[in-house]
Write an enzyme that holds these catalytic residues in place. Structure first.
Site: not given
Length: 294
Positions: A93, A182, A184
């Site tokens: 990624d 994503d 986080e």
């Protein structure tokens, strides 16, 4: 991002980790110095989100950029020789941090897929997205895009729409993976973005449901077990719809979030053979293509 300091921009994963940790520490100190007690919880309770103007370094917010500062120094060094649980397909990624990627070399080195950062919040788009997204496709990789979530700046559905409008769409061509969320540690302040566990679960559902409504597939969810447990209460309500992408810089993927009996992707190192972070798809290329087909 700007390439005014090539030695940093194109450095190793460990250099990226040191930079991310330094930024995280500075932000934490500033947050402690200037936060009014109870303000974050009050904003969450009233549904008021902070302006996206506080996103001061989105070019430094890549998949896993916040992990080493929260999960120990060993998490940042990673292992490029992870023990496979089944047939593992290697990939990577990348984000604007990598700049223009040499996809021909990445393909020659065995990379079969790539995820590319497209957006963050509703204000940032990766300036290298076209080169990275189209370049990986052109050499033969199966590719997808991801959105770096900031749940304190706007709603989940709003961010899903922004993501879709700026490179996050999906098509059943066998070469495009479902978009990834994503989610986080907050690189700008409170770990859970000032949201309760219930509010965080609702935010993720809003993003996932909107993405599904618009694209016909549910997004992949990327996170760590620790963040997921802390900020969602280890919620198991996504396991039947969204594939999970576990971040664990070690020789095994470790404990999975509630409801999941296997991971779909595993980010196992922040540097290695390929540009950006090192990943595995949990299966062979036939299964990877099946995921791309929805």
């Amino acid at each position: 991002m700007s390439h005014g300091v090539p030695s940093v921009v194109h450095g190793t994963g460990s250099a990226r980790t040191r930079l991310a940790v330094l930024v995280g520490l500075i932000v934490s100190l500033l947050t402690l110095a200037f936060t009014v007690p109870g303000a974050a919880h009050a904003a969450a309770a009233t549904g008021t989100a902070k302006s996206a103007g506080h996103l001061t370094h989105p070019e430094l917010d890549w998949m896993g950029s916040t992990v080493p500062a929260h999960e120990g120094s060993d998490a940042g060094s990673g292992s490029d020789t992870a023990v496979p649980m089944a047939t593992q397909t290697p990939g990577m990624d990348v984000s604007g941090y990598q700049g223009n990627v040499n996809w021909t070399t990445a393909w020659a080195n065995g990379g079969k897929f790539a995820y590319v950062k497209a957006t963050e919040s509703t204000t940032y788009t990766n300036p290298y997205f076209t080169q990275q997204y189209n370049g990986s496709y052109n050499v033969g990789m199966i590719r997808g895009s991801y959105h770096f979530a900031t749940p304190d700046t706007s709603g989940g559905a709003t961010q899903a729409d922004y993501f879709i409008a700026h490179g996050g769409g999906w098509s059943a061509d066998g070469k495009t993976l479902p978009g990834a969320l994503d989610i986080e540690y907050n690189p700008y302040g409170a770990t859970c973005y000032g949201l309760s566990q219930a509010s965080m679960v609702s935010w993720i559902h809003a993003f996932a449901n909107e993405y599904h409504a618009k694209e016909g597939v549910y997004p992949v969810i990327y996170s760590t077990y620790d963040w997921w447990s802390t900020c969602t209460g280890n919620n198991s309500g996504f396991a039947t719809t969204s594939p999970f992408w576990i971040a664990k810089y070690s020789t095994s993927a470790g404990t999975l979030p509630g409801g999941y009996t296997y991971y779909t992707f595993w980010q196992h190192a922040d540097s290695g053979t390929f540009p950006g972070d090192q990943d595995y798809f949990n299966g062979d290329t036939t299964r990877l293509k099946a995921l791309a087909l929805g």
